[in-house]
Design a protein around this motif. Sequence first.
Motif, PDB file in Angstrom:
ATOM      1  N   PRO A 112     -23.022  34.846 -11.598  1.00 45.16           N
ATOM      2  CA  PRO A 112     -23.772  35.509 -10.517  1.00 45.16           C
ATOM      3  C   PRO A 112     -23.779  34.721  -9.202  1.00 45.16           C
ATOM      4  CG  PRO A 112     -24.998  35.589 -12.575  1.00 45.16           C
ATOM      5  CD  PRO A 112     -23.860  34.644 -12.799  1.00 45.16           C
ATOM      6  N   TRP A 113     -23.810  33.396  -9.290  1.00 45.40           N
ATOM      7  CA  TRP A 113     -23.744  32.574  -8.079  1.00 45.40           C
ATOM      8  C   TRP A 113     -22.429  32.825  -7.335  1.00 45.40           C
ATOM      9  CZ3 TRP A 113     -27.007  28.110  -6.788  1.00 45.40           C
ATOM     10  CH2 TRP A 113     -28.098  27.964  -7.652  1.00 45.40           C
ATOM     11  N   MET A 114     -21.347  32.874  -8.083  1.00 46.99           N
ATOM     12  CA  MET A 114     -20.035  33.070  -7.473  1.00 46.99           C
ATOM     13  C   MET A 114     -19.912  34.466  -6.858  1.00 46.99           C
ATOM     14  SD  MET A 114     -18.202  30.189  -8.118  1.00 46.99           S
ATOM     15  CE  MET A 114     -19.713  29.394  -7.563  1.00 46.99           C
ATOM     16  N   ILE A 115     -20.472  35.454  -7.539  1.00 47.04           N
ATOM     17  CA  ILE A 115     -20.410  36.817  -7.017  1.00 47.04           C
ATOM     18  C   ILE A 115     -21.226  36.943  -5.730  1.00 47.04           C
ATOM     19  CG2 ILE A 115     -21.156  39.206  -7.491  1.00 47.04           C
ATOM     20  CD1 ILE A 115     -20.204  38.809 -10.355  1.00 47.04           C
ATOM     21  N   ASP A 116     -22.348  36.218  -5.649  1.00 49.41           N
ATOM     22  CA  ASP A 116     -23.177  36.252  -4.441  1.00 49.41           C
ATOM     23  C   ASP A 116     -22.497  35.581  -3.256  1.00 49.41           C
ATOM     24  OD1 ASP A 116     -25.180  37.663  -5.664  1.00 49.41           O
ATOM     25  OD2 ASP A 116     -26.448  35.912  -6.069  1.00 49.41           O
ATOM     26  N   ASP A 117     -21.555  34.675  -3.508  1.00 52.28           N
ATOM     27  CA  ASP A 117     -20.862  33.963  -2.432  1.00 52.28           C
ATOM     28  C   ASP A 117     -19.361  33.970  -2.715  1.00 52.28           C
ATOM     29  OD1 ASP A 117     -20.057  32.361  -0.336  1.00 52.28           O
ATOM     30  OD2 ASP A 117     -20.859  30.495  -1.189  1.00 52.28           O
ATOM     31  N   PRO A 118     -18.710  35.121  -2.555  1.00 51.00           N
ATOM     32  CA  PRO A 118     -17.294  35.210  -2.926  1.00 51.00           C
ATOM     33  C   PRO A 118     -16.387  34.309  -2.091  1.00 51.00           C
ATOM     34  CG  PRO A 118     -17.999  37.200  -1.770  1.00 51.00           C
ATOM     35  CD  PRO A 118     -19.234  36.414  -2.072  1.00 51.00           C
ATOM     36  N   VAL A 119     -16.747  34.078  -0.829  1.00 52.90           N
ATOM     37  CA  VAL A 119     -15.926  33.181  -0.010  1.00 52.90           C
ATOM     38  C   VAL A 119     -16.028  31.757  -0.548  1.00 52.90           C
ATOM     39  CG1 VAL A 119     -15.582  32.199   2.284  1.00 52.90           C
ATOM     40  CG2 VAL A 119     -16.092  34.637   2.042  1.00 52.90           C
ATOM     41  N   GLY A 120     -17.253  31.298  -0.804  1.00 56.26           N
ATOM     42  CA  GLY A 120     -17.424  29.969  -1.372  1.00 56.26           C
ATOM     43  C   GLY A 120     -16.759  29.832  -2.722  1.00 56.26           C
ATOM     44  N   ALA A 121     -16.847  30.885  -3.532  1.00 57.12           N
ATOM     45  CA  ALA A 121     -16.204  30.859  -4.839  1.00 57.12           C
ATOM     46  C   ALA A 121     -14.693  30.758  -4.702  1.00 57.12           C
ATOM     47  CB  ALA A 121     -16.577  32.113  -5.629  1.00 57.12           C
ATOM     48  N   SER A 122     -14.119  31.493  -3.765  1.00 54.43           N
ATOM     49  CA  SER A 122     -12.672  31.446  -3.555  1.00 54.43           C
ATOM     50  C   SER A 122     -12.227  30.060  -3.115  1.00 54.43           C
ATOM     51  CB  SER A 122     -12.259  32.483  -2.504  1.00 54.43           C
ATOM     52  OG  SER A 122     -12.531  33.788  -2.958  1.00 54.43           O
ATOM     53  N   VAL A 123     -13.005  29.448  -2.237  1.00 63.09           N
ATOM     54  CA  VAL A 123     -12.694  28.094  -1.780  1.00 63.09           C
ATOM     55  C   VAL A 123     -12.742  27.123  -2.960  1.00 63.09           C
ATOM     56  CG1 VAL A 123     -13.504  26.183  -0.353  1.00 63.09           C
ATOM     57  CG2 VAL A 123     -13.468  28.497   0.577  1.00 63.09           C
ATOM     58  N   ALA A 124     -13.788  27.240  -3.784  1.00 61.77           N
ATOM     59  CA  ALA A 124     -13.980  26.310  -4.892  1.00 61.77           C
ATOM     60  C   ALA A 124     -12.926  26.465  -5.979  1.00 61.77           C
ATOM     61  CB  ALA A 124     -15.374  26.515  -5.483  1.00 61.77           C
ATOM     62  N   LEU A 125     -12.439  27.679  -6.186  1.00 56.13           N
ATOM     63  CA  LEU A 125     -11.548  27.957  -7.307  1.00 56.13           C
ATOM     64  C   LEU A 125     -10.088  28.096  -6.906  1.00 56.13           C
ATOM     65  CD1 LEU A 125     -13.848  30.560  -9.103  1.00 56.13           C
ATOM     66  CD2 LEU A 125     -13.497  28.163  -9.740  1.00 56.13           C
ATOM     67  N   GLU A 126      -9.814  28.021  -5.615  1.00 55.59           N
ATOM     68  CA  GLU A 126      -8.449  28.237  -5.118  1.00 55.59           C
ATOM     69  C   GLU A 126      -7.445  27.281  -5.746  1.00 55.59           C
ATOM     70  OE1 GLU A 126      -5.027  27.300  -2.526  1.00 55.59           O
ATOM     71  OE2 GLU A 126      -6.779  26.026  -2.868  1.00 55.59           O
ATOM     72  N   ASP A 127      -7.842  26.036  -5.951  1.00 58.07           N
ATOM     73  CA  ASP A 127      -6.905  25.037  -6.462  1.00 58.07           C
ATOM     74  C   ASP A 127      -6.438  25.389  -7.877  1.00 58.07           C
ATOM     75  OD1 ASP A 127      -5.559  22.424  -6.144  1.00 58.07           O
ATOM     76  OD2 ASP A 127      -6.868  21.821  -7.791  1.00 58.07           O
ATOM     77  N   THR A 128      -7.367  25.757  -8.745  1.00 56.65           N
ATOM     78  CA  THR A 128      -6.993  26.147 -10.110  1.00 56.65           C
ATOM     79  C   THR A 128      -6.242  27.471 -10.116  1.00 56.65           C
ATOM     80  OG1 THR A 128      -8.734  24.890 -11.216  1.00 56.65           O
ATOM     81  CG2 THR A 128      -7.943  26.873 -12.347  1.00 56.65           C
ATOM     82  N   LEU A 129      -6.661  28.400  -9.261  1.00 55.17           N
ATOM     83  CA  LEU A 129      -5.945  29.674  -9.161  1.00 55.17           C
ATOM     84  C   LEU A 129      -4.493  29.440  -8.744  1.00 55.17           C
ATOM     85  CD1 LEU A 129      -6.082  32.760  -9.243  1.00 55.17           C
ATOM     86  CD2 LEU A 129      -6.902  32.716  -6.887  1.00 55.17           C
ATOM     87  N   ARG A 130      -4.295  28.528  -7.804  1.00 53.77           N
ATOM     88  CA  ARG A 130      -2.943  28.237  -7.316  1.00 53.77           C
ATOM     89  C   ARG A 130      -2.084  27.586  -8.403  1.00 53.77           C
ATOM     90  NH1 ARG A 130      -1.980  23.721  -4.712  1.00 53.77           N
ATOM     91  NH2 ARG A 130      -4.161  23.578  -4.046  1.00 53.77           N
ATOM     92  N   VAL A 131      -2.689  26.768  -9.251  1.00 49.97           N
ATOM     93  CA  VAL A 131      -1.942  26.127 -10.333  1.00 49.97           C
ATOM     94  C   VAL A 131      -1.280  27.170 -11.237  1.00 49.97           C
ATOM     95  CG1 VAL A 131      -2.237  24.867 -12.518  1.00 49.97           C
ATOM     96  CG2 VAL A 131      -3.198  23.948 -10.419  1.00 49.97           C
TER      97      VAL A 131
END
Length: 221
Positions: A112-131
């Motif tokens: 729910p925290w990530m859904i409330d802040d999708p931009v912050g979530a994308s920033v935080a998870l971008e590195d693993t997503l890119r892997v």
Amino acid sequence: MVGALANLRDLLSEHDARALLGIPAGYEPPGEDALLAEAQRIVEKNFALARELTPLADQGLLLSPIWESKSGVAHARLSVLPAGFRTRYYEPEGALVLDEPHALGIVAEVVPWMIDDPVGASVALEDTLRVWLDDTAPVRSLEEPLHGHTRLLTILLADIARKGAAGLDTLEWLGSIGLPVEDARDDDDPSPEEIRASMKAHLEAMWEEERAWLRAAFERK
């Protein structure tokens, strides 16, 4: 890395971030019990598929644990990666993290925290997503619907497995995705400053190890 993430936050719109994470506007996720049950099911499904595709690992093809949506149906994608990356999810180090109910429970709490802040979530998870993302690799239908939280949940599971395999504990993982560790720590836990310092050291070691795997496999520098 910090500067790159800051730049990504400036560049991403909320619409783009939601699209990246597969979260519809106004989406409300189910409760923690339902999220935990789905997290367990996702892990089981990924491990079953990975076992089925084991012969491809010898060719440098690993199953990405991050699901994608095609016309609302969940799909899994292969990734061209050195075998070392199996330890970030499928082999002992990552698998032990995903076998820990506490770790999956933390992931369910975070959704729910990530859904409330999708931009912050994308920033935080971008590195693993890119892997794990390889746009040129084939995809396979999982023949089941992909809900508004499912892709995000698969990314979070991939992230905690990867970082847990590299030595981060759950408090350090929370800090690594931009969430406050102060409220999550117990009195006998290290101080927030110590947690963040250990987190940074583990992340640097993780990135260096993964760069070495890539250099050895693909002669990247």
